[in-house]
Design a protein around this motif. Sequence first.
Motif, PDB file in Angstrom:
ATOM      1  N   ILE A  42      -8.493   4.635   9.000  1.00 13.30           N
ATOM      2  CA  ILE A  42      -7.045   4.508   9.154  1.00 13.30           C
ATOM      3  C   ILE A  42      -6.682   3.171   9.778  1.00 13.30           C
ATOM      4  CG2 ILE A  42      -6.650   5.498  11.447  1.00 13.30           C
ATOM      5  CD1 ILE A  42      -4.686   6.140   8.188  1.00 13.30           C
ATOM      6  N   ILE A  43      -7.566   2.631  10.600  1.00 14.78           N
ATOM      7  CA  ILE A  43      -7.328   1.286  11.141  1.00 14.78           C
ATOM      8  C   ILE A  43      -7.301   0.276  10.005  1.00 14.78           C
ATOM      9  CG2 ILE A  43      -8.353  -0.574  12.515  1.00 14.78           C
ATOM     10  CD1 ILE A  43      -9.338   1.612  14.463  1.00 14.78           C
ATOM     11  N   ALA A  44      -8.266   0.390   9.088  1.00 18.12           N
ATOM     12  CA  ALA A  44      -8.311  -0.508   7.934  1.00 18.12           C
ATOM     13  C   ALA A  44      -7.080  -0.315   7.051  1.00 18.12           C
ATOM     14  CB  ALA A  44      -9.587  -0.261   7.132  1.00 18.12           C
ATOM     15  N   ARG A  49      -1.919  -3.290   5.572  1.00 15.08           N
ATOM     16  CA  ARG A  49      -0.493  -3.125   5.258  1.00 15.08           C
ATOM     17  C   ARG A  49       0.420  -3.876   6.224  1.00 15.08           C
ATOM     18  NH1 ARG A  49      -2.894   1.114   2.776  1.00 15.08           N
ATOM     19  NH2 ARG A  49      -1.791   1.905   0.936  1.00 15.08           N
ATOM     20  N   GLU A  50      -0.148  -4.585   7.165  1.00 16.13           N
ATOM     21  CA  GLU A  50       0.665  -5.307   8.139  1.00 16.13           C
ATOM     22  C   GLU A  50       1.591  -6.295   7.447  1.00 16.13           C
ATOM     23  OE1 GLU A  50      -1.906  -7.119  10.985  1.00 16.13           O
ATOM     24  OE2 GLU A  50      -2.435  -5.226  11.958  1.00 16.13           O
ATOM     25  N   ALA A  61      -2.270 -10.821  -3.350  1.00 17.53           N
ATOM     26  CA  ALA A  61      -3.606 -10.703  -2.755  1.00 17.53           C
ATOM     27  C   ALA A  61      -3.653  -9.506  -1.805  1.00 17.53           C
ATOM     28  CB  ALA A  61      -3.959 -11.985  -2.002  1.00 17.53           C
ATOM     29  N   GLN A  62      -2.556  -9.279  -1.081  1.00 18.02           N
ATOM     30  CA  GLN A  62      -2.496  -8.142  -0.176  1.00 18.02           C
ATOM     31  C   GLN A  62      -2.487  -6.832  -0.958  1.00 18.02           C
ATOM     32  OE1 GLN A  62       0.950  -7.977   2.395  1.00 18.02           O
ATOM     33  NE2 GLN A  62      -0.120  -6.751   3.924  1.00 18.02           N
ATOM     34  N   ILE A  63      -1.817  -6.812  -2.094  1.00 18.20           N
ATOM     35  CA  ILE A  63      -1.790  -5.616  -2.934  1.00 18.20           C
ATOM     36  C   ILE A  63      -3.199  -5.269  -3.413  1.00 18.20           C
ATOM     37  CG2 ILE A  63      -1.016  -4.684  -5.154  1.00 18.20           C
ATOM     38  CD1 ILE A  63       1.605  -6.240  -4.733  1.00 18.20           C
ATOM     39  N   VAL A  64      -3.949  -6.284  -3.836  1.00 17.24           N
ATOM     40  CA  VAL A  64      -5.327  -6.060  -4.283  1.00 17.24           C
ATOM     41  C   VAL A  64      -6.181  -5.526  -3.144  1.00 17.24           C
ATOM     42  CG1 VAL A  64      -7.427  -7.209  -5.088  1.00 17.24           C
ATOM     43  CG2 VAL A  64      -5.228  -7.772  -6.132  1.00 17.24           C
ATOM     44  N   ALA A  65      -6.014  -6.100  -1.944  1.00 13.80           N
ATOM     45  CA  ALA A  65      -6.777  -5.644  -0.772  1.00 13.80           C
ATOM     46  C   ALA A  65      -6.418  -4.202  -0.421  1.00 13.80           C
ATOM     47  CB  ALA A  65      -6.504  -6.566   0.413  1.00 13.80           C
ATOM     48  N   MET A  66      -5.142  -3.854  -0.540  1.00 13.45           N
ATOM     49  CA  MET A  66      -4.710  -2.486  -0.274  1.00 13.45           C
ATOM     50  C   MET A  66      -5.352  -1.520  -1.258  1.00 13.45           C
ATOM     51  SD  MET A  66      -0.654  -3.093   0.558  1.00 13.45           S
ATOM     52  CE  MET A  66      -0.255  -1.417   0.085  1.00 13.45           C
ATOM     53  N   MET A  67      -5.345  -1.886  -2.534  1.00 11.19           N
ATOM     54  CA  MET A  67      -5.918  -1.023  -3.560  1.00 11.19           C
ATOM     55  C   MET A  67      -7.408  -0.808  -3.323  1.00 11.19           C
ATOM     56  SD  MET A  67      -3.915  -2.430  -6.952  1.00 11.19           S
ATOM     57  CE  MET A  67      -4.829  -1.364  -8.065  1.00 11.19           C
TER      58      MET A  67
END
Length: 200
Positions: A42-44, A49-50, A61-67
């Motif tokens: 949950i930390i990750a 999502r910050e 790039a953040q969307i890819v990391a979230m996925m």
Amino acid sequence: MNRSLATAGTIVLAFVLQGCRGSDQPSSTDLAEARKQLETRIIADQKVREAFGAGGRLDSAQIVAMMRTDSANTAWLKSYVARWGWPTSAQIGDSAVNAAFIIVQHATQDTAFMRSMLPFITESYRRGDLKGQDVALLTDRLAIKSGKPQIYGTQLSFKEGKLVLDPIADSAHVDERRQTMGMPPLSVYLHMIDSVMRSP
């Protein structure tokens, strides 16, 4: 996919998840490891999502990391639930159960799994392990994913750089439905969302 086939697949998955548990119960070591995993995951989940969508901007790039994060978390939780069933607060604590819920809520690449977990999350709410808003969030997300209007008004989408509410069924009575789940009126919820999105 045909809607009836998708529904049948969800039912089959739920039975498989129940059947795979067997009669064994997780040991204290298993539960301690599950708690640790959920706390770490949950930390990750939250870190990736910050500041997401701040100022109406979406970072690809953040969307890819979230996925990537969501996919890994979903795979772990699916494996755990298949073996031991949905966790309870008595087993792993409130915060870890809440973490498990958030992983389900973010498992948007596997809506069959999300749908199969809704009955367990609803039961978790009735048991007092989760809040009514958790059931509302998952119910609405599944409705939107299925191309249907949401029930509780929890889901928003970015349109032209702004967050707007997804369609709501019988919107005139949405606040009544929200109240039954212990949620604030829609106007208060939208104000909270706006305040978060405006923060630097």
